[in-house]
Design a protein around this motif. Sequence first.
Motif, short mmCIF file in Angstrom:
data_model
loop_
_atom_site.label_atom_id
_atom_site.label_comp_id
_atom_site.label_asym_id
_atom_site.label_seq_id
_atom_site.Cartn_x
_atom_site.Cartn_y
_atom_site.Cartn_z
N VAL A 22 0.84 -1.21 0.00
CA VAL A 22 0.00 0.00 0.00
C VAL A 22 0.87 1.26 0.00
O VAL A 22 0.55 2.24 -0.66
CB VAL A 22 -0.96 -0.01 1.22
CG1 VAL A 22 -1.62 1.33 1.42
CG2 VAL A 22 -2.01 -1.09 1.05
N CYS A 23 2.00 1.21 0.68
CA CYS A 23 2.85 2.40 0.79
C CYS A 23 3.39 2.86 -0.57
O CYS A 23 3.74 4.02 -0.73
CB CYS A 23 3.99 2.16 1.77
SG CYS A 23 5.07 0.78 1.36
N ARG A 24 3.44 1.97 -1.54
CA ARG A 24 3.90 2.38 -2.88
C ARG A 24 2.94 3.37 -3.51
O ARG A 24 3.32 4.16 -4.34
CB ARG A 24 4.09 1.17 -3.78
CG ARG A 24 5.27 0.33 -3.33
CD ARG A 24 5.65 -0.74 -4.30
NE ARG A 24 5.85 -0.30 -5.66
CZ ARG A 24 7.03 0.08 -6.18
NH1 ARG A 24 8.09 0.10 -5.42
NH2 ARG A 24 7.12 0.42 -7.44
N SER A 28 5.98 7.68 1.36
CA SER A 28 6.59 7.33 2.65
C SER A 28 6.21 8.24 3.81
O SER A 28 6.39 7.87 4.96
CB SER A 28 8.11 7.30 2.51
OG SER A 28 8.59 8.59 2.18
N GLU A 29 5.70 9.43 3.54
CA GLU A 29 5.45 10.39 4.62
C GLU A 29 4.60 9.84 5.76
O GLU A 29 4.96 10.04 6.92
CB GLU A 29 4.86 11.69 4.09
CG GLU A 29 4.82 12.75 5.18
CD GLU A 29 4.43 14.10 4.64
OE1 GLU A 29 3.41 14.62 5.12
OE2 GLU A 29 5.13 14.61 3.76
N PRO A 30 3.49 9.16 5.50
CA PRO A 30 2.70 8.66 6.63
C PRO A 30 3.47 7.65 7.49
O PRO A 30 3.19 7.50 8.67
CB PRO A 30 1.51 7.96 5.97
CG PRO A 30 1.42 8.53 4.61
CD PRO A 30 2.82 8.89 4.21
N PHE A 31 4.44 6.98 6.93
CA PHE A 31 5.17 5.94 7.63
C PHE A 31 6.41 6.45 8.36
O PHE A 31 6.91 5.80 9.27
CB PHE A 31 5.55 4.82 6.66
CG PHE A 31 4.34 4.26 5.98
CD1 PHE A 31 3.58 3.29 6.59
CD2 PHE A 31 3.92 4.76 4.76
CE1 PHE A 31 2.43 2.80 5.99
CE2 PHE A 31 2.78 4.28 4.15
CZ PHE A 31 2.03 3.30 4.77
N ARG A 48 -0.53 6.37 14.03
CA ARG A 48 -1.89 5.84 13.92
C ARG A 48 -2.31 5.79 12.45
O ARG A 48 -2.87 4.80 11.98
CB ARG A 48 -2.87 6.70 14.72
CG ARG A 48 -4.29 6.12 14.74
CD ARG A 48 -5.34 7.16 15.05
NE ARG A 48 -5.38 8.25 14.09
CZ ARG A 48 -5.88 8.17 12.85
NH1 ARG A 48 -6.36 7.04 12.39
NH2 ARG A 48 -5.88 9.21 12.05
N GLN A 49 -2.02 6.85 11.72
CA GLN A 49 -2.36 6.90 10.30
C GLN A 49 -1.62 5.80 9.52
O GLN A 49 -2.20 5.11 8.70
CB GLN A 49 -2.03 8.27 9.72
CG GLN A 49 -2.35 8.40 8.26
CD GLN A 49 -1.90 9.73 7.67
OE1 GLN A 49 -1.09 10.45 8.25
NE2 GLN A 49 -2.43 10.06 6.52
N ALA A 50 -0.34 5.65 9.79
CA ALA A 50 0.46 4.64 9.10
C ALA A 50 -0.06 3.24 9.42
O ALA A 50 -0.21 2.40 8.52
CB ALA A 50 1.92 4.76 9.50
N THR A 56 -4.62 -2.29 5.84
CA THR A 56 -5.27 -2.59 4.55
C THR A 56 -4.29 -3.21 3.56
O THR A 56 -4.67 -3.50 2.43
CB THR A 56 -5.86 -1.32 3.91
OG1 THR A 56 -4.79 -0.44 3.54
CG2 THR A 56 -6.82 -0.61 4.87
N CYS A 57 -3.06 -3.40 3.97
CA CYS A 57 -2.00 -3.84 3.05
C CYS A 57 -1.97 -5.37 2.91
O CYS A 57 -1.93 -6.09 3.92
CB CYS A 57 -0.65 -3.34 3.55
SG CYS A 57 0.69 -3.67 2.39
N PRO A 58 -1.94 -5.86 1.68
CA PRO A 58 -1.92 -7.30 1.47
C PRO A 58 -0.58 -7.97 1.81
O PRO A 58 -0.51 -9.19 1.91
CB PRO A 58 -2.24 -7.46 -0.01
CG PRO A 58 -1.76 -6.20 -0.63
CD PRO A 58 -1.99 -5.13 0.42
#
Length: 100
Positions: A22-24, A28-31, A48-50, A56-58
Amino acid sequence: MPNSSRLPAPLLQNWAWQAEAVCREVGSEPFFGPAEEEGRRGRKESDRQAKSLCGTCPVVEACLHHALATHEPHGVWGGLTARERRLLLSPGAMATLPSA
């Protein structure tokens, strides 16, 4: 910087999971949070956001295993903060890891 001796070999199957992350799509900012972010409250909100995105990431389990194997010292990886990963890597905690 991660210890290069802990990194998986540069084979496609070792890194292919990242293409599904999902991060792609969100960057990277939320993480990792913005560099100018200060204060515990801001960090907690960023985490919390990250974590919500990780939920939701597979490939969240593969991501977590990568971060633990390489001792990734920064950011949210696999739904855990750097502090949470350090705690998970502490003696006796490995039995609680999900399988990849």
